[in-house]
Write a protein that holds these residues in place. Sequence first.
Motif, PDB file in Angstrom:
ATOM      1  N   LEU A   8     -50.824  45.559  22.306  1.00  0.00           N
ATOM      2  CA  LEU A   8     -50.097  46.388  21.627  1.00  0.00           C
ATOM      3  C   LEU A   8     -50.109  45.913  19.922  1.00  0.00           C
ATOM      4  CD1 LEU A   8     -48.082  48.675  20.882  1.00  0.00           C
ATOM      5  CD2 LEU A   8     -46.327  47.263  21.758  1.00  0.00           C
ATOM      6  N   ILE A   9     -49.975  44.552  19.763  1.00  0.00           N
ATOM      7  CA  ILE A   9     -50.186  44.074  18.499  1.00  0.00           C
ATOM      8  C   ILE A   9     -51.152  44.661  17.643  1.00  0.00           C
ATOM      9  CG2 ILE A   9     -50.044  42.211  16.991  1.00  0.00           C
ATOM     10  CD1 ILE A   9     -47.049  42.774  18.420  1.00  0.00           C
ATOM     11  N   ALA A  10     -52.576  44.453  18.126  1.00  0.00           N
ATOM     12  CA  ALA A  10     -53.657  44.847  17.879  1.00  0.00           C
ATOM     13  C   ALA A  10     -53.822  46.342  17.408  1.00  0.00           C
ATOM     14  CB  ALA A  10     -55.013  44.508  18.735  1.00  0.00           C
ATOM     15  N   PHE A  11     -53.286  47.177  18.239  1.00  0.00           N
ATOM     16  CA  PHE A  11     -53.397  48.508  18.011  1.00  0.00           C
ATOM     17  C   PHE A  11     -52.387  48.935  16.853  1.00  0.00           C
ATOM     18  CE2 PHE A  11     -54.314  49.717  22.662  1.00  0.00           C
ATOM     19  CZ  PHE A  11     -55.496  49.535  22.428  1.00  0.00           C
ATOM     20  N   LEU A  12     -51.221  48.174  16.664  1.00  0.00           N
ATOM     21  CA  LEU A  12     -50.413  48.419  15.640  1.00  0.00           C
ATOM     22  C   LEU A  12     -50.794  47.908  14.130  1.00  0.00           C
ATOM     23  CD1 LEU A  12     -46.712  47.658  17.283  1.00  0.00           C
ATOM     24  CD2 LEU A  12     -47.430  49.804  16.408  1.00  0.00           C
ATOM     25  N   LYS A  13     -51.960  47.019  14.131  1.00  0.00           N
ATOM     26  CA  LYS A  13     -52.314  46.486  12.879  1.00  0.00           C
ATOM     27  C   LYS A  13     -52.707  47.683  11.965  1.00  0.00           C
ATOM     28  CE  LYS A  13     -53.319  41.846  13.992  1.00  0.00           C
ATOM     29  NZ  LYS A  13     -54.375  40.905  14.173  1.00  0.00           N
ATOM     30  N   ARG A  14     -53.161  48.909  12.393  1.00  0.00           N
ATOM     31  CA  ARG A  14     -53.581  49.833  11.620  1.00  0.00           C
ATOM     32  C   ARG A  14     -52.449  50.665  10.840  1.00  0.00           C
ATOM     33  NH1 ARG A  14     -54.759  52.763  16.447  1.00  0.00           N
ATOM     34  NH2 ARG A  14     -53.620  54.724  16.695  1.00  0.00           N
ATOM     35  N   PHE A  15     -51.050  50.531  11.054  1.00  0.00           N
ATOM     36  CA  PHE A  15     -49.946  51.079  10.615  1.00  0.00           C
ATOM     37  C   PHE A  15     -49.221  50.120   9.392  1.00  0.00           C
ATOM     38  CE2 PHE A  15     -50.669  52.721  14.913  1.00  0.00           C
ATOM     39  CZ  PHE A  15     -50.774  54.120  14.514  1.00  0.00           C
ATOM     40  N   ASP A  16     -48.590  51.105   8.599  1.00  0.00           N
ATOM     41  CA  ASP A  16     -47.962  50.202   7.663  1.00  0.00           C
ATOM     42  C   ASP A  16     -46.694  49.246   8.242  1.00  0.00           C
ATOM     43  OD1 ASP A  16     -49.260  51.490   5.323  1.00  0.00           O
ATOM     44  OD2 ASP A  16     -47.735  53.177   5.370  1.00  0.00           O
ATOM     45  N   ALA A  18     -43.956  48.745   7.648  1.00  0.00           N
ATOM     46  CA  ALA A  18     -42.541  49.371   8.150  1.00  0.00           C
ATOM     47  C   ALA A  18     -42.433  50.428   9.366  1.00  0.00           C
ATOM     48  CB  ALA A  18     -42.027  50.165   6.953  1.00  0.00           C
ATOM     49  N   VAL A  19     -43.523  50.927   9.515  1.00  0.00           N
ATOM     50  CA  VAL A  19     -43.883  51.746  10.769  1.00  0.00           C
ATOM     51  C   VAL A  19     -44.227  50.825  12.183  1.00  0.00           C
ATOM     52  CG1 VAL A  19     -45.225  53.313  11.922  1.00  0.00           C
ATOM     53  CG2 VAL A  19     -44.708  53.455   9.745  1.00  0.00           C
ATOM     54  N   ARG A  20     -44.821  49.661  12.015  1.00  0.00           N
ATOM     55  CA  ARG A  20     -44.985  48.696  12.951  1.00  0.00           C
ATOM     56  C   ARG A  20     -43.826  48.112  13.450  1.00  0.00           C
ATOM     57  NH1 ARG A  20     -49.487  46.246   9.916  1.00  0.00           N
ATOM     58  NH2 ARG A  20     -48.098  44.711   9.159  1.00  0.00           N
ATOM     59  N   GLU A  21     -42.869  47.731  12.421  1.00  0.00           N
ATOM     60  CA  GLU A  21     -41.534  47.097  12.784  1.00  0.00           C
ATOM     61  C   GLU A  21     -40.639  48.193  13.653  1.00  0.00           C
ATOM     62  OE1 GLU A  21     -37.835  45.212  10.414  1.00  0.00           O
ATOM     63  OE2 GLU A  21     -39.540  45.342   9.465  1.00  0.00           O
ATOM     64  N   LEU A  22     -40.695  49.561  13.069  1.00  0.00           N
ATOM     65  CA  LEU A  22     -40.057  50.452  13.537  1.00  0.00           C
ATOM     66  C   LEU A  22     -40.406  50.633  15.195  1.00  0.00           C
ATOM     67  CD1 LEU A  22     -37.606  52.417  12.955  1.00  0.00           C
ATOM     68  CD2 LEU A  22     -39.328  53.965  12.186  1.00  0.00           C
ATOM     69  N   ALA A  23     -41.695  50.612  15.204  1.00  0.00           N
ATOM     70  CA  ALA A  23     -42.226  50.819  16.588  1.00  0.00           C
ATOM     71  C   ALA A  23     -41.800  49.639  17.509  1.00  0.00           C
ATOM     72  CB  ALA A  23     -43.586  50.854  16.675  1.00  0.00           C
ATOM     73  N   LEU A  24     -41.772  48.562  17.140  1.00  0.00           N
ATOM     74  CA  LEU A  24     -41.623  47.165  17.947  1.00  0.00           C
ATOM     75  C   LEU A  24     -39.996  47.233  18.184  1.00  0.00           C
ATOM     76  CD1 LEU A  24     -43.951  44.743  16.215  1.00  0.00           C
ATOM     77  CD2 LEU A  24     -43.904  45.702  18.820  1.00  0.00           C
ATOM     78  N   ASP A  25     -39.227  47.661  17.176  1.00  0.00           N
ATOM     79  CA  ASP A  25     -37.823  47.703  17.268  1.00  0.00           C
ATOM     80  C   ASP A  25     -37.468  48.776  18.429  1.00  0.00           C
ATOM     81  OD1 ASP A  25     -37.463  45.699  15.773  1.00  0.00           O
ATOM     82  OD2 ASP A  25     -36.670  46.782  13.924  1.00  0.00           O
ATOM     83  N   ALA A  26     -38.009  49.830  18.261  1.00  0.00           N
ATOM     84  CA  ALA A  26     -37.834  50.925  19.363  1.00  0.00           C
ATOM     85  C   ALA A  26     -38.111  50.546  20.791  1.00  0.00           C
ATOM     86  CB  ALA A  26     -38.569  52.250  18.914  1.00  0.00           C
ATOM     87  N   THR A  68     -48.376  57.724  11.184  1.00  0.00           N
ATOM     88  CA  THR A  68     -48.687  57.301   9.912  1.00  0.00           C
ATOM     89  C   THR A  68     -47.365  56.965   9.328  1.00  0.00           C
ATOM     90  OG1 THR A  68     -50.618  58.379   9.811  1.00  0.00           O
ATOM     91  CG2 THR A  68     -49.754  57.302   7.795  1.00  0.00           C
ATOM     92  N   LYS A  69     -46.136  57.960   9.196  1.00  0.00           N
ATOM     93  CA  LYS A  69     -44.986  57.608   8.576  1.00  0.00           C
ATOM     94  C   LYS A  69     -43.513  57.742   9.428  1.00  0.00           C
ATOM     95  CE  LYS A  69     -47.062  59.698   4.433  1.00  0.00           C
ATOM     96  NZ  LYS A  69     -47.228  58.575   3.530  1.00  0.00           N
ATOM     97  N   HIS A  70     -43.898  57.703  10.791  1.00  0.00           N
ATOM     98  CA  HIS A  70     -42.538  57.762  11.644  1.00  0.00           C
ATOM     99  C   HIS A  70     -43.007  57.468  13.012  1.00  0.00           C
ATOM    100  CE1 HIS A  70     -44.328  61.820  12.119  1.00  0.00           C
ATOM    101  NE2 HIS A  70     -43.546  61.716  13.232  1.00  0.00           N
ATOM    102  N   ILE A  71     -42.079  57.367  13.889  1.00  0.00           N
ATOM    103  CA  ILE A  71     -42.361  57.464  15.406  1.00  0.00           C
ATOM    104  C   ILE A  71     -41.618  58.658  15.988  1.00  0.00           C
ATOM    105  CG2 ILE A  71     -42.729  54.807  15.271  1.00  0.00           C
ATOM    106  CD1 ILE A  71     -39.798  54.581  16.566  1.00  0.00           C
TER     107      ILE A  71
END
Length: 130
Positions: A8-16, A18-26, A68-71
């Motif tokens: 998951l961390i590897a897949f999330l690297k392509r995102f900004d 803020a979006v990475r953090e939002l996804a992990l918090d969700a 790209t800009k939201h989840i």
Amino acid sequence: MSAPPKELIAFLKRFDPAVRELALDAREVVLKVLAPSNESILDAYVLAMNYGFSEKMKDQVLYIGVYTKHINLGFHWGSQMDDPEGVLKGNGKRLRHIQIKSQADLGSPVIRDYLRRAAPDDAVRSRTLK
């Protein structure tokens, strides 16, 4: 809370960030509210984290779609959910989602309420999940 899978961390690297953090918090919120649940990750046209109560697709109740800009917090049976706040979007046979653009959106009590109601009362919960 369990650490996110390396995949998951590897897949999330392509995102900004803020979006990475939002996804992990969700993810943390979903894992807490739907405990115990099964998690699977699919990276296709959208990065999706799916949650349910067994490995079977029919037992999946929720997904987090990373854009790209939201989840999106998506509900596999959203068309059957009550929507008193009018926040569910979509018009397909089953799926509905709530767009999340910020930590404030994610922290809303409305989100926690919808997450708690995501699993139907008759959802099959695996005995192997802790």
